[in-house]
Design an enzyme around this catalytic site. Sequence first.
Site, PDB file in Angstrom:
ATOM      1  N   HIS A 175      -2.752   7.790   6.680  1.00 27.43           N
ATOM      2  CA  HIS A 175      -3.034   6.554   5.957  1.00 27.43           C
ATOM      3  C   HIS A 175      -4.529   6.249   6.077  1.00 27.43           C
ATOM      4  O   HIS A 175      -5.177   5.898   5.090  1.00 27.43           O
ATOM      5  CB  HIS A 175      -2.181   5.423   6.509  1.00 27.43           C
ATOM      6  CG  HIS A 175      -2.231   4.178   5.693  1.00 27.43           C
ATOM      7  ND1 HIS A 175      -1.849   4.128   4.379  1.00 27.43           N
ATOM      8  CD2 HIS A 175      -2.622   2.912   6.024  1.00 27.43           C
ATOM      9  CE1 HIS A 175      -1.988   2.901   3.909  1.00 27.43           C
ATOM     10  NE2 HIS A 175      -2.470   2.145   4.889  1.00 27.43           N
TER      11      HIS A 175
ATOM     12  N   CYS B 205       0.801  -1.225   0.000  1.00 26.94           N
ATOM     13  CA  CYS B 205       0.000   0.000   0.000  1.00 26.94           C
ATOM     14  C   CYS B 205       0.834   1.274   0.000  1.00 26.94           C
ATOM     15  O   CYS B 205       0.363   2.328  -0.435  1.00 26.94           O
ATOM     16  CB  CYS B 205      -0.925   0.028   1.213  1.00 26.94           C
ATOM     17  SG  CYS B 205      -1.766  -1.525   1.532  1.00 26.94           S
TER      18      CYS B 205
ATOM     19  N   HIS C  34      -9.702   2.847  -0.692  1.00 27.99           N
ATOM     20  CA  HIS C  34      -8.269   2.550  -0.627  1.00 27.99           C
ATOM     21  C   HIS C  34      -7.776   2.149  -2.015  1.00 27.99           C
ATOM     22  O   HIS C  34      -8.186   1.126  -2.561  1.00 27.99           O
ATOM     23  CB  HIS C  34      -8.041   1.420   0.385  1.00 27.99           C
ATOM     24  CG  HIS C  34      -6.604   1.231   0.768  1.00 27.99           C
ATOM     25  ND1 HIS C  34      -5.558   1.668   0.011  1.00 27.99           N
ATOM     26  CD2 HIS C  34      -6.043   0.629   1.853  1.00 27.99           C
ATOM     27  CE1 HIS C  34      -4.416   1.356   0.595  1.00 27.99           C
ATOM     28  NE2 HIS C  34      -4.682   0.723   1.728  1.00 27.99           N
TER      29      HIS C  34
ATOM     30  N   SER D  25      17.096  39.104 -58.791  1.00 27.57           N
ATOM     31  CA  SER D  25      18.101  40.143 -59.016  1.00 27.57           C
ATOM     32  C   SER D  25      18.960  40.305 -57.760  1.00 27.57           C
ATOM     33  O   SER D  25      19.727  39.420 -57.418  1.00 27.57           O
ATOM     34  CB  SER D  25      17.414  41.448 -59.429  1.00 27.57           C
ATOM     35  OG  SER D  25      18.367  42.402 -59.851  1.00 27.57           O
TER      36      SER D  25
END
Length: 993
Positions: A313, A177, A353, A623
């Site tokens: 977390h 994870c 998750h 020219s």
Amino acid sequence: MAASEQRPQDIAVIGMAGRFPGAADIDEFWRNLTKGVESITFFSEDELLAAGTDPSLLADPNFVPARGIIDESDSFDAALFDITSREAATMDPQHRVFLECAWTALEHAGCDPTRFAGPIGVFGSAGANRYLRAVGEAADRVDPFQIAIGNEKDFLTTRVSYKLDLHGPSVTVQTACSSSLVAVHTAAESLLNGECDLALAGGVSLMFPQVSGYVHEEGGITSPDGHCRPFDADARGTVPSEGVGIVVLKRLEDALDDGDEIHAVIKGSAINNDGRAKLGYTAPSETGQADVVAAALEVAGFMPESISYIETHGTATPLGDPVELAALTRVFGKSADGVKHCTIGTAKSNIGHLDTAAGVTGLIKTVLSLKHGLLPPTLHYERPNPELGIESAPFYVNASLSSWLAQDSPRRAGVSSFGIGGTNAHVVLEEAPRAEATASSTEWQVLPLSARSDQALRRITADLADHLDRTPAADLASVAATLQLGRKRLEHRDNVVTRSTAAAVAALRRRASADATTRNNSPSLQVAFMFPGQGTQRLGMAAGLYRSEEVFRSEFDRCAELLLPELGRDLRALVCDPPSKGDDETALDDTGLAQPALFAVEFALARTWTAYGVSPTAMIGHSLGEYVAACLAGVFSLEQALALVSLRGRLMSSTPEGGMLALPLAEAEVSTLLQGRPLEVAAVNTPALTVVSGNRAALATLRNELSAAGTALRPLHVEYAFHSQLMDSILPAFEKALHAHQLQPPSIPYLSNLSGTWITDAQATDPGYWTAHLRNPVRFSDGMAQLLQLPDCLLLEVGPGRTLASLAAQHPRAGSATVISSLGPHRSGPSEDEHAFAEALGALWNAGADLDWTARRRATRRKAVLPTYPFQRQRFWLGTDTSISVAQPALPPPEPPVPPAPPAVTAVTAVTAVTAENARTTVTDIWEELLGLDGLTPDLDFFSLGGDSWLAVQIISRIRSEIDVVVSLRDFFAEPTIAGVAEAVTRARDSSA
């Protein structure tokens, strides 16, 4: 707010990209977060049964029919990456989604990797491969090595490096994870170690089948009802979800120097492992988590109390949340006085998750929070989990959208991600340093656009229009710089030239609905420079370019300084100052000034185009213009050319006065008219446009006669009879001067006015040639006929006015040739010339020129965050019928659905006797089968079609199996086309006969 001290180890986040449940990009993700949207999908029983879910599973009371999913996870823009349908179908969709996300992240950062000066690293992670299980037996019919290359995690990042041509470290990071946040830490370390100068870091996790659910186990990590309630008393687990996220990182000092948009700054990061300091292998560790947070803060040099937000977390598990809060409290200390100074939250309450993509998702959310100064709510939080002990901790859960108030120090945050198995990561962020305001620009800006398909180009154009409409204060110079330098150059092109946002929006919307756009199929565009002659000059003719183009200004200054001794005056006053009322508009009628002035303008303009990466394949001058071509080709040095042109002009202005008349008649008709008259053909400009030259009285007589007959005439803006017998008196003096110079053979081919065909070395280095060039007719029409035979050749007029562009367009061989003028029409002012030059840049872009836009950047502009590429996705899935028809070397947009995988290439089929006639047919059939493409033509390049060395081996094996001829890999690579391989087959057959 006091600014934070900038340190060499600071890392800037300069780009982000992602796809999340309920959000196709980071902007939609942020809107959902701030609105408190829960993006978990709950499936009906009918949907689950249709997707193949076992009915017995639906009857399980613990089955939860929910998860967070992203749209189009099974689809991919294979054509953009030159990947065949067959290869795309064999790839794990995680690899495909990660590759697209990497492209988007680089565009969000305003970085075209093909033009980035240093190595770019890739650090990424992928979830478990669920694709091969989902496709079942279809995978068994594909070569095992090909399956491995397309599905093993080892090849996730290296495929990105290969497809985007990145040369820094390419590392797959797998720590469960925490993988993607560990990838961010690893990328930052690689930047600080000097292994790369830019880094992509992130992760992806996809689940198949998407329409599914999970079985909740009491005490496990999944939620019993499909809702994730971090830190709440009712928290009982998380929800499995999918997504992808990537951030682009650069050393802060480099980002500031490069004008990057800095979204946030990584001040420190750390990783560690729990070891055995926990209840079991899959359990979290308070000590491990506390140590990694403390270590990251130490690297950042911050005290814990300076951190005002933690993206946790936050899995909402009965064990995980209390352990995480205990670890944070160990580092931050308890709140003795009850003061709560640090907010905690997690995106998992919104989207579940994301497994290996969870860490980078939390990082992206936090960066967006720092950027916008807002703290999104953590959903489902009503009362704290009593196991947290949050009452005595300095933390509080943000349950509603709130402002993130800055105190005496910049906003600072931490982001945590912890992996099953104990690898922990923590990153400390700080808001970006305040960017200095960019001075607005009123210059004309070129907004170049490109795409792999017409449909994608229209979408890009419309998206940019919408973006600028929403941001009317956008700095157009920054927008232009980002489009010019921060986007990959693709085949379908368009552009808008503008100097106001409102005008840009209107023009972009017109272009988005236009009938057609430009597609450049030529691998290398040829550009021919055309240099006009006398008569196109005007007062202030270079004022606009002298003001806006540094290269032009430098080169013209060089010419003007060299001409001072020759002319006795500074041309800049006549050529580079904007004309004003009262100026003598006839000042440049003096041939002695006009010719060196025109030469200097055209030479400086040619050097300007070269600085933009536009170099001539061929040239033609009219020219005087041939002198510019000869100088650029190295026949004359600049000093020689300026001296000769100045002398030429002075000598010509010493001849008797005369004139020139343009007639809309063929040369033969004009020659008949001139019989018995003191007039001569001076120039043949087109097959039906001839210029005569001579004394004024004779010209007046001819003019009156033809006017009476209804012939339209145009006197030229000259005082002398150039290219006529009136020049004879000056020829000896001019030839004598030429003999004093050592002339060199030309290094660039150009057309001779004298012969009307390509100049030879002998002619270019012969003083007699240049003497005759002054006297004899200009055979411009013949030269154009030669020039227009060059394939894919664009004609660019390099000088004032649009005379030669008009003549070229009138030529009967012009056909659909692209003709572009560098500057505006004869009476243009400085602003009009700047506009015309910008339009010319845009026209060259549309034609496929590989422009070096750095020549246009007067200073480093801050990069703009603009809409990114609109992928034209198609579903690729083993076991379904997907094919792409190919008519061009670059893959066009995919059409319907990879044929079923063919038998393994080692399968033996009946051997066919090879003949020269069937070799090409056999090779074509094998290519189409193994590449998964239809309609291949013999000249298409194998590698441009998405082929690689392994597929080449398979093709060679099939050739041997079917027609019993052995072709070596060396022969295959020597000419990797169907025609080339078929010829190799024929040679191998003949040698073995």
